[in-house]
Design an enzyme around this catalytic site. Structure first.
Site, PDB file in Angstrom:
ATOM      1  NE  ARG A   1     -19.157   7.960   3.153  1.00 22.97           N
ATOM      2  CZ  ARG A   1     -19.123   8.158   1.800  1.00 22.97           C
ATOM      3  NH1 ARG A   1     -17.902   7.840   1.564  1.00 22.97           N
ATOM      4  NH2 ARG A   1     -19.801   8.706   1.061  1.00 22.97           N
TER       5      ARG A   1
ATOM      6  CG  ASN B   1     -17.461   2.599   8.398  1.00 21.94           C
ATOM      7  OD1 ASN B   1     -18.806   2.696   7.994  1.00 21.94           O
ATOM      8  ND2 ASN B   1     -16.795   2.764   7.478  1.00 21.94           N
TER       9      ASN B   1
ATOM     10  CE  LYS C   1     -10.194   4.366   1.620  1.00 23.32           C
ATOM     11  NZ  LYS C   1     -11.153   4.918   0.241  1.00 23.32           N
ATOM     12  CB  SER C   2     -14.324   5.515   5.549  1.00 18.06           C
ATOM     13  OG  SER C   2     -14.657   6.599   5.030  1.00 18.06           O
ATOM     14  CB  VAL C   3     -10.362   9.159   3.189  1.00 21.96           C
ATOM     15  CG1 VAL C   3      -9.303   8.088   2.678  1.00 21.96           C
ATOM     16  CG2 VAL C   3     -11.497   9.350   1.899  1.00 21.96           C
TER      17      VAL C   3
ATOM     18  CE1 TYR D   1      -2.982  -2.939   0.485  1.00 24.24           C
ATOM     19  CE2 TYR D   1      -3.448  -2.143   2.622  1.00 24.24           C
ATOM     20  CZ  TYR D   1      -3.688  -3.201   1.718  1.00 24.24           C
ATOM     21  OH  TYR D   1      -4.573  -4.293   1.738  1.00 24.24           O
TER      22      TYR D   1
HETATM   23  P1  NAP Z   1     -14.286  -1.293   1.480  1.00 27.05           P
HETATM   24  O1  NAP Z   1     -13.938  -1.229   2.952  1.00 27.05           O
HETATM   25  O2  NAP Z   1     -15.281  -2.801   1.164  1.00 27.05           O
HETATM   26  O3  NAP Z   1     -14.875  -0.286   0.837  1.00 27.05           O
HETATM   27  C1  NAP Z   1     -14.210   0.923   0.802  1.00 27.05           C
HETATM   28  C2  NAP Z   1     -15.162   2.254   0.136  1.00 27.05           C
HETATM   29  O4  NAP Z   1     -16.268   2.307   0.852  1.00 27.05           O
HETATM   30  C3  NAP Z   1     -14.340   3.364  -0.080  1.00 27.05           C
HETATM   31  O5  NAP Z   1     -14.893   3.616  -1.461  1.00 27.05           O
HETATM   32  C4  NAP Z   1     -15.216   4.085   0.938  1.00 27.05           C
HETATM   33  O6  NAP Z   1     -15.095   5.458   0.448  1.00 27.05           O
HETATM   34  C5  NAP Z   1     -16.459   3.772   1.119  1.00 27.05           C
HETATM   35  N1  NAP Z   1     -17.192   3.689   2.279  1.00 27.05           N
HETATM   36  C6  NAP Z   1     -16.764   3.361   3.565  1.00 27.05           C
HETATM   37  N2  NAP Z   1     -17.516   3.377   4.574  1.00 27.05           N
HETATM   38  C7  NAP Z   1     -18.544   3.799   4.132  1.00 27.05           C
HETATM   39  C8  NAP Z   1     -19.953   4.233   4.545  1.00 27.05           C
HETATM   40  N3  NAP Z   1     -20.188   3.947   5.956  1.00 27.05           N
HETATM   41  N4  NAP Z   1     -20.800   4.514   3.946  1.00 27.05           N
HETATM   42  C9  NAP Z   1     -20.577   4.785   2.414  1.00 27.05           C
HETATM   43  N5  NAP Z   1     -19.505   4.381   1.946  1.00 27.05           N
HETATM   44  C10 NAP Z   1     -18.396   4.218   2.671  1.00 27.05           C
HETATM   45  O7  NAP Z   1     -12.775  -1.633   0.506  1.00 27.05           O
HETATM   46  P2  NAP Z   1     -11.567  -1.942   0.743  1.00 27.05           P
HETATM   47  O8  NAP Z   1     -10.743  -0.489   1.278  1.00 27.05           O
HETATM   48  O9  NAP Z   1     -10.859  -2.564  -0.438  1.00 27.05           O
HETATM   49  O10 NAP Z   1     -11.141  -2.929   1.964  1.00 27.05           O
HETATM   50  C11 NAP Z   1     -10.988  -2.679   3.248  1.00 27.05           C
HETATM   51  C12 NAP Z   1      -9.621  -3.070   3.618  1.00 27.05           C
HETATM   52  O11 NAP Z   1      -9.353  -4.435   3.614  1.00 27.05           O
HETATM   53  C13 NAP Z   1      -8.680  -2.254   2.832  1.00 27.05           C
HETATM   54  O12 NAP Z   1      -8.522  -0.898   3.310  1.00 27.05           O
HETATM   55  C14 NAP Z   1      -7.340  -3.052   3.235  1.00 27.05           C
HETATM   56  O13 NAP Z   1      -6.939  -2.775   4.767  1.00 27.05           O
HETATM   57  C15 NAP Z   1      -7.923  -4.456   3.182  1.00 27.05           C
HETATM   58  N6  NAP Z   1      -7.731  -5.159   1.935  1.00 27.05           N
HETATM   59  C16 NAP Z   1      -7.119  -6.110   1.851  1.00 27.05           C
HETATM   60  C17 NAP Z   1      -6.771  -6.828   0.773  1.00 27.05           C
HETATM   61  C18 NAP Z   1      -6.094  -7.971   0.301  1.00 27.05           C
HETATM   62  O14 NAP Z   1      -5.649  -8.583  -0.524  1.00 27.05           O
HETATM   63  N7  NAP Z   1      -5.661  -8.637   1.620  1.00 27.05           N
HETATM   64  C19 NAP Z   1      -7.605  -6.386  -0.520  1.00 27.05           C
HETATM   65  C20 NAP Z   1      -8.149  -5.255  -0.394  1.00 27.05           C
HETATM   66  C21 NAP Z   1      -8.270  -4.621   0.900  1.00 27.05           C
HETATM   67  P3  NAP Z   1     -14.541   6.760   1.328  1.00 27.05           P
HETATM   68  O15 NAP Z   1     -13.194   6.321   1.860  1.00 27.05           O
HETATM   69  O16 NAP Z   1     -14.570   7.915   0.468  1.00 27.05           O
HETATM   70  O17 NAP Z   1     -15.422   6.744   2.547  1.00 27.05           O
END
Ligand code: NAP
Length: 283
Positions: A234, A238, A228-230, A49
């Site tokens: 949120r 979460n 994940k969120s920035v 990352y």
């Molecule tokens: P995720 O958490 O499923 O989704 C993140 C998305 O959802 C972002 O666009 C975020 O936007 C939005 N979001 C978050 N909370 C929200 C809410 N309450 N309401 C509306 N929208 C919301 O996706 P991810 O980041 O891919 O997965 C989470 C974590 O898992 C990663 O950050 C990483 O640490 C880990 N990961 C691991 C792997 C692996 O291969 N091991 C792969 C992918 C991810 P904003 O940020 O704009 O709020």
């Protein structure tokens, strides 16, 4: 916050803050600090990352005692094989500026991950890493891995959300005492998840959003979630999921959403595997 005890006795907070796709170091530092301020105690990053250094800075700035924090990072494929993994572990410790890392995962089930595992086992035994695990292992890879290694993984981190539920992986993980972590607990925003009618309707019973229902569903089946969120609102929402539980009827409705496959990654596609081998992020 609720914790889960891993198979080596280590406690892990069941909600972690994911920080994938936040390559801007200043932004990453700021949002990790926000997450720590609102109550997260578990951060999920990865060498690939390219933001470990910002996570380390936020931890220092927060002033929270190290022993109260749970930090996960992941070794990338480029650092697989015993010797490269040894260097990769040192690199992550240096980038994070930590004396030890709570959990280090092998990021992908490709390349010489067994050689890399031996390096993780060594760092685990000498205390530089407190728990070791794997990521993206499908059920058959997970079974093979557990049959091969001396120290069983504490964790398998996989894509897991209402649209790809992973019952096979959860069953095999349970058999070997491996905890499951859900990456992409919001399916990275796909499938209209944040306003999905089934999740929204379930949430209305508890005064919760569809996003919060998606998290609660994984938590109620014993899975660790890494939203994940920035966005501060949120980030707060979460973590505000500890005051309700889903009913059997809710679970039955969500079971119907399972597509049984990923629409984010495809570990069965040779082109995807080739791409994983080609991605590099350091010399
Ligand atoms: P995720 O958490 O499923 O989704 C993140 C998305 O959802 C972002 O666009 C975020 O936007 C939005 N979001 C978050 N909370 C929200 C809410 N309450 N309401 C509306 N929208 C919301 O996706 P991810 O980041 O891919 O997965 C989470 C974590 O898992 C990663 O950050 C990483 O640490 C880990 N990961 C691991 C792997 C692996 O291969 N091991 C792969 C992918 C991810 P904003 O940020 O704009 O709020």
């Amino acid at each position: 916050m609720t914790s889960i005890t891993l198979n080596n006795g280590v406690e892990i907070p069941q909600i972690g803050f994911g920080i994938f796709q936040v390559p801007d170091l200043a932004q990453c530092e700021a949002v990790v600090l926000t997450a720590l301020e609102v109550g997260y105690r578990h951060i999920d990053t990865a060498a690939a990352y390219m933001n470990e250094v910002a996570v380390g800075r936020a931890i220092k700035k927060s002033g929270i005692p190290r022993e109260d924090l749970f930090v996960t990072t992941k070794l990338w494929v480029q650092d697989f094989g015993y010797e490269k993994a040894k260097a990769g572990i040192q690199r992550s410790l240096a980038e994070l500026d930590l004396d030890y890392i709570n959990l280090v995962l092998l990021h992908q089930p490709v390349g010489d991950y067994i050689g890399a595992w031996h390096a993780l086992e060594e760092a685990y035994k000498d205390g530089r890493i407190r728990a070791i695990g794997i990521s993206n292992f499908y059920a058959e890879r997970l079974a093979d891995f557990c049959e091969t290694v001396d120290i069983l993984p504490a964790v398998n981190q996989i894509e897991a959300h209402p649209f790809f539920q992973r019952d096979r992986e959860l069953a095999i993980a349970k058999e070997y005492g491996v905890a499951t972590e859900a990456w992409g607990p919001f399916a990275e925003g796909k499938f209209n998840i944040f306003s999905h009618p089934v999740l929204t309707e379930i949430g209305q019973q508890y005064g919760k959003t569809a996003a919060q229902v998606a998290l609660r569903w994984n938590l109620d089946r014993g899975v660790i979630v890494l939203p994940k969120s920035v966005n501060k609102d949120r980030i707060e929402a979460n973590i505000d999921v500890e005051d309700f539980h889903l009913s059997e009827a809710d679970f039955a409705k969500i079971a119907e959403l399972d597509m049984g496959h990923s629409e984010i990654v495809n570990h069965y596609d040779p082109a995807y595997i080739k791409m994983l081998h080609k991605v590099t992020f350091h010399d």
